[in-house]
Enzyme design. Structure first.
Site, PDB file in Angstrom:
ATOM      1  N   ASP A  23       0.766  -1.165  -0.057  1.00 43.71           N
ATOM      2  CA  ASP A  23       0.097  -0.131   0.020  1.00 43.71           C
ATOM      3  C   ASP A  23       0.756   1.454  -0.106  1.00 43.71           C
ATOM      4  OD1 ASP A  23      -1.965  -1.844   0.085  1.00 43.71           O
ATOM      5  OD2 ASP A  23      -2.890  -1.242   2.080  1.00 43.71           O
ATOM      6  N   GLU A  71      -4.767  -0.809  -1.498  1.00 40.11           N
ATOM      7  CA  GLU A  71      -6.008  -0.826  -0.845  1.00 40.11           C
ATOM      8  C   GLU A  71      -6.867   0.154  -1.466  1.00 40.11           C
ATOM      9  OE1 GLU A  71      -8.110  -0.206   3.474  1.00 40.11           O
ATOM     10  OE2 GLU A  71      -6.188  -0.078   3.323  1.00 40.11           O
ATOM     11  N   LYS A 128      -6.860  -4.779  -3.091  1.00 41.99           N
ATOM     12  CA  LYS A 128      -7.541  -5.453  -2.051  1.00 41.99           C
ATOM     13  C   LYS A 128      -8.518  -4.441  -1.662  1.00 41.99           C
ATOM     14  CE  LYS A 128      -3.681  -4.273   1.103  1.00 41.99           C
ATOM     15  NZ  LYS A 128      -4.244  -3.498   2.077  1.00 41.99           N
ATOM     16  N   LYS A 131      -7.672  -4.776   4.368  1.00 40.57           N
ATOM     17  CA  LYS A 131      -6.387  -4.362   4.948  1.00 40.57           C
ATOM     18  C   LYS A 131      -5.244  -5.593   5.040  1.00 40.57           C
ATOM     19  CE  LYS A 131      -8.741  -1.747   8.851  1.00 40.57           C
ATOM     20  NZ  LYS A 131     -10.035  -1.638   8.070  1.00 40.57           N
ATOM     21  N   VAL A 156       3.098   0.208   4.354  1.00 43.13           N
ATOM     22  CA  VAL A 156       2.486   0.899   5.279  1.00 43.13           C
ATOM     23  C   VAL A 156       1.055   0.342   5.336  1.00 43.13           C
ATOM     24  CG1 VAL A 156       3.936   2.774   5.033  1.00 43.13           C
ATOM     25  CG2 VAL A 156       1.819   2.794   3.657  1.00 43.13           C
ATOM     26  N   THR A 157       0.452   0.573   6.589  1.00 40.78           N
ATOM     27  CA  THR A 157       1.115   1.213   7.802  1.00 40.78           C
ATOM     28  C   THR A 157       1.334  -0.463   8.775  1.00 40.78           C
ATOM     29  OG1 THR A 157      -1.097   1.278   9.026  1.00 40.78           O
ATOM     30  CG2 THR A 157      -0.127   3.178   8.109  1.00 40.78           C
ATOM     31  N   CYS A 161      -2.352  -2.578   7.553  1.00 40.13           N
ATOM     32  CA  CYS A 161      -2.143  -3.495   6.487  1.00 40.13           C
ATOM     33  C   CYS A 161      -1.109  -4.405   6.494  1.00 40.13           C
ATOM     34  CB  CYS A 161      -2.459  -2.731   5.455  1.00 40.13           C
ATOM     35  SG  CYS A 161      -3.855  -1.578   5.120  1.00 40.13           S
ATOM     36  N   GLN A 201       7.898 -13.782  21.573  1.00 41.62           N
ATOM     37  CA  GLN A 201       7.584 -15.473  22.029  1.00 41.62           C
ATOM     38  C   GLN A 201       8.393 -16.439  20.726  1.00 41.62           C
ATOM     39  OE1 GLN A 201       3.545 -16.121  23.435  1.00 41.62           O
ATOM     40  NE2 GLN A 201       2.897 -14.291  22.725  1.00 41.62           N
TER      41      GLN A 201
END
Length: 224
Positions: A23, A71, A128, A131, A156-157, A161, A201
């Site tokens: 995007d 987007e 798209k 997002k 971005v961002t 997205c 993690q």
């Protein structure tokens, strides 16, 4: 190939890896675009352009798969649910006339990718409505048809997205490396935390590295 990353080395084969640029559109990255009408400082997004240009140039030189996303919505907004269209109190809503054409409408000037990162002929552009890059698109099928198993993600961002795409990709079994200086947000704290969430993690969603680490690995590949 190995890239020094967080939480550990990211290994990939350039032949089965796609550089995915999310995007980088005029409506988000340029003055008078949708992002600025929301009161945001677009310079925070534009800071990712120079390092991303270098990564893109190197990926192209190596013949890697390059995919761009945009987007936006069809002109009648039939693919834009009310939950998205009516959210918040922006000065301009999706579909409204703006300085760069109708906001986030496919085919309008503002919807297109910025000149600095303009796709080359043969590079895939995914339009798209949401997002994430998989929802309502052929993105997944295109990756599968090309034998892609790993994604290097920029754009971005970071917290919206980019994050949504990486989460979707992780659920589908793709290994993702997010480039910390080639992703950006209107909110620096969101950017920082979003990157931490990716690598937390033991790499719950993927890996994070600066573009310099990736370029070092790709340069080694080019020399070899």
């Amino acid at each position: 190939m190995r890239v020094d990353a967080d939480p550990g080395a990211f290994t990939f084969d350039p032949a089965t890896t796609a550089l995915v640029i999310i995007d980088m559109q005029r409506d988000f990255c340029e003055p008078e675009g949708f992002g600025e009408t929301l009161g945001n400082d677009v310079s925070l997004l534009r800071s990712v352009i120079p390092p991303l240009q270098e990564v893109l140039g190197t990926a192209r030189a190596l013949g890697m798969t390059v995919i761009h996303t945009r987007e936006g919505h069809v002109p009648d907004l039939s693919d834009c649910p009310p939950a998205k269209l009516n959210r918040g109190e922006p000065s301009l809503r999706i579909g409204d006339p703006g300085p760069k054409g109708r906001i986030l409408i496919r085919g309008e000037y503002g919807h297109d990718i910025i000149d600095e990162l303009k796709p080359e002929p043969g590079e895939l552009v995914i339009d798209k409505p949401g997002k994430g890059s998989f929802h309502g698109t052929t993105f997944g099928a295109e990756l599968e048809s090309r034998g892609i198993t790993s994604l290097i993600v920029a754009g971005v961002t970071t917290e919206v997205c980019v994050h949504t795409t990486v989460r979707e990709a992780n659920d589908r079994g793709y290994e993702c490396l997010v480039l910390s200086d080639c992703t950006g947000s209107y909110f620096p704290e969101f950017h920082r935390v979003a990157l931490e969430m990716v690598a937390a993690q033991g790499g719950i969603f993927g890996w994070v590295a600066p573009s310099s680490a990736l370029l070092a690995a790709l340069t080694t590949e080019a020399v070899a």
